[in-house]
Design an enzyme around this catalytic site. Structure first.
Site, PDB file in Angstrom:
ATOM      1  N   GLU A 179      53.776  29.003  29.964  1.00 55.50           N
ATOM      2  CA  GLU A 179      55.133  28.483  29.882  1.00 55.50           C
ATOM      3  C   GLU A 179      55.490  28.009  28.475  1.00 55.50           C
ATOM      4  OE1 GLU A 179      52.925  25.490  32.568  1.00 55.50           O
ATOM      5  OE2 GLU A 179      52.527  27.461  31.689  1.00 55.50           O
ATOM      6  N   LEU A 211      23.200  45.216  31.349  1.00 58.76           N
ATOM      7  CA  LEU A 211      24.095  44.247  31.979  1.00 58.76           C
ATOM      8  C   LEU A 211      25.229  43.832  31.043  1.00 58.76           C
ATOM      9  CD1 LEU A 211      21.517  41.966  33.841  1.00 58.76           C
ATOM     10  CD2 LEU A 211      22.868  43.839  34.790  1.00 58.76           C
ATOM     11  N   CYS A 252      51.968  20.559  30.186  1.00 55.55           N
ATOM     12  CA  CYS A 252      53.079  21.493  30.024  1.00 55.55           C
ATOM     13  C   CYS A 252      54.385  20.958  30.601  1.00 55.55           C
ATOM     14  CB  CYS A 252      52.741  22.828  30.677  1.00 55.55           C
ATOM     15  SG  CYS A 252      51.428  23.731  29.826  1.00 55.55           S
ATOM     16  N   THR A 289      15.384  44.255  39.780  1.00 57.67           N
ATOM     17  CA  THR A 289      16.349  45.154  39.154  1.00 57.67           C
ATOM     18  C   THR A 289      16.018  45.349  37.686  1.00 57.67           C
ATOM     19  OG1 THR A 289      18.117  44.559  40.704  1.00 57.67           O
ATOM     20  CG2 THR A 289      18.790  45.454  38.576  1.00 57.67           C
ATOM     21  N   HIS A 345      49.486  27.441  26.959  1.00 54.57           N
ATOM     22  CA  HIS A 345      49.704  27.952  28.311  1.00 54.57           C
ATOM     23  C   HIS A 345      50.919  28.876  28.340  1.00 54.57           C
ATOM     24  CE1 HIS A 345      47.235  24.571  30.450  1.00 54.57           C
ATOM     25  NE2 HIS A 345      46.550  25.237  29.544  1.00 54.57           N
ATOM     26  N   ASP A 386      15.081  49.108  36.848  1.00 57.47           N
ATOM     27  CA  ASP A 386      16.175  49.832  36.199  1.00 57.47           C
ATOM     28  C   ASP A 386      16.334  49.519  34.717  1.00 57.47           C
ATOM     29  OD1 ASP A 386      16.683  50.816  38.732  1.00 57.47           O
ATOM     30  OD2 ASP A 386      18.256  49.360  39.165  1.00 57.47           O
TER      31      ASP A 386
END
Length: 368
Positions: free
Chosen positions: A55, A207, A87, A199, A53, A203
């Site tokens: 920190e 994607l 953390c 779609t 993470h 088309d």
């Protein structure tokens, strides 16, 4: 209490967090800055789920210089075991004297507990409230971590009279090249992109995620296809490195099962979802995506798909690229299909609307 200098360091932390935009899901985007004696001695950002993470990286960077310093974080430290250790323990062991966080973590397992444990250990903790500022940084995580369903962004390119395509189905290209590039940045910030089967048929898009000047990433490509009409030769199957393909369909006949077998051989996953007639239960779709740890979903469907999500009140945010042209015609494809609302008072209305110019288009963003 926080002063202007504190806010400036939080801005630095947020700038670090933005570096990993779209890469940390289902974790939040977090940045950290360690300051001692007016000097920055450590920085870090969370790069990906399962990685250290922010920190932790910043404290390692600071080393012994962290003792007596101030830690600036965009989100309070975690207190539970996940893919990484808590953390809070590392912050306590570092000798940090003060922690300034932009806001509490919406995760019910953390919310306020990280700040509380630090205070109990004698560390000064200041918590800001920056809901309006930088609010989009972790909006998908905040929705997902509480409701276990993705944050839904509806994106569309349309004419100034609200058409997605002409009466003959022509839609390439309504938006400017700049707006199309921006669409790829939107995809890169999400975990999955969803369209309806029409779609795919009209088309034949790939994607994929191809933001200019930045590397792409795999993204889950989701198709709403009640009757499994997606052709096995669709372009999206030609580049598996672009991401997995997931089709949601209703239960079907023997012919449906044959089509399903062909799609499975192309690498697709097919999930049966109950529905009414030709429609699928979109809430079940979102619940299934949540189980797959999809925190951010970009919906790029046509009029029917858009109408389904809006009518079910499942859209959180809308991004429209409005081109300065008029298409006209009652048979042209409208942004929202179906009967529409009968009363203005019942019409969904966007809030927190912002606009900016991009190429020759007007980009509008707002929240439902």
């Amino acid at each position: 209490m926080m002063d202007e200098q504190d806010l400036a360091y939080l801005d630095m932390a947020e700038a670090l967090a933005v570096r990993s935009l779209g890469l940390t899901s289902p974790n939040p985007h977090v940045g950290a800055v360690v300051v001692r004696g007016g000097r920055i001695v450590g920085t870090g950002c969370h790069e990906a789920a399962g990685r250290p993470h922010a920190e932790i990286i910043a404290l390692r960077h600071a080393g012994k210089r962290a003792r007596g310093a101030t830690l600036y974080l965009t989100l309070e430290p975690c207190v539970h075991w996940g893919r990484t250790p808590p953390c809070v323990e590392s912050v306590l062991a570092s000798g940090i004297a003060r922690v300034v966080v932009a806001g509490l973590d919406p995760n019910p397992a953390i919310n306020g507990r990280g700040a509380l444990l630090l205070r109990k250990a004698g560390i000064v903790v200041d918590v800001g409230s920056r809901v309006e500022r930088k609010s989009g940084l972790n909006e998908a995580h905040a929705k997902y971590i509480v409701h276990k369903r993705p944050f839904v962004t509806l994106k569309a390119a349309l004419s100034i009279d609200g058409k997605l395509a002409t009466r003959t189905g022509e839609a390439r290209w309504i938006s400017s090249p700049e707006a199309r590039d921006y669409a790829h940045f939107l995809r890169s910030e999400n975990d999955a992109v969803l369209v309806g089967v029409n779609t795919i048929l009209n088309d034949d898009p790939r994607l994929t995620v191809r933001p200019p000047g930045r590397p792409g990433k795999p993204i889950l490509r989701v198709i709403l296809d009640p009757n499994l009409r997606t052709p096995p030769g669709a372009k999206m199957f030609s580049n598996p490195e672009g991401g997995s393909v997931l089709l949601y369909a209703g239960a079907g006949s023997r012919a449906w099962k044959i089509r399903r077998a062909r799609l499975l051989r192309r690498g697709a996953e097919v999930v049966e979802i109950p529905g009414r007639g030709p429609l699928l239960d979109l809430r079940r779709v979102l619940s299934d995506l949540g189980r797959r740890e999809i925190a951010g979903l970009l919906v790029e469907g046509g009029g029917r798909t858009t109408a389904g999500f809006i009518e079910a009140r499942l859209v959180d945010k809308a991004v429209f690229a409005i081109a300065p042209l008029l298409i006209g015609g009652t048979d042209a494809v409208s942004l929202v299909a179906g009967r529409g609302t009968g009363r203005l008072a019942a019409a969904p209305r966007l809030s927190r609307v912002s606009t900016f110019r991009l190429g020759g288009d007007l980009l509008m963003e707002g929240y439902f």
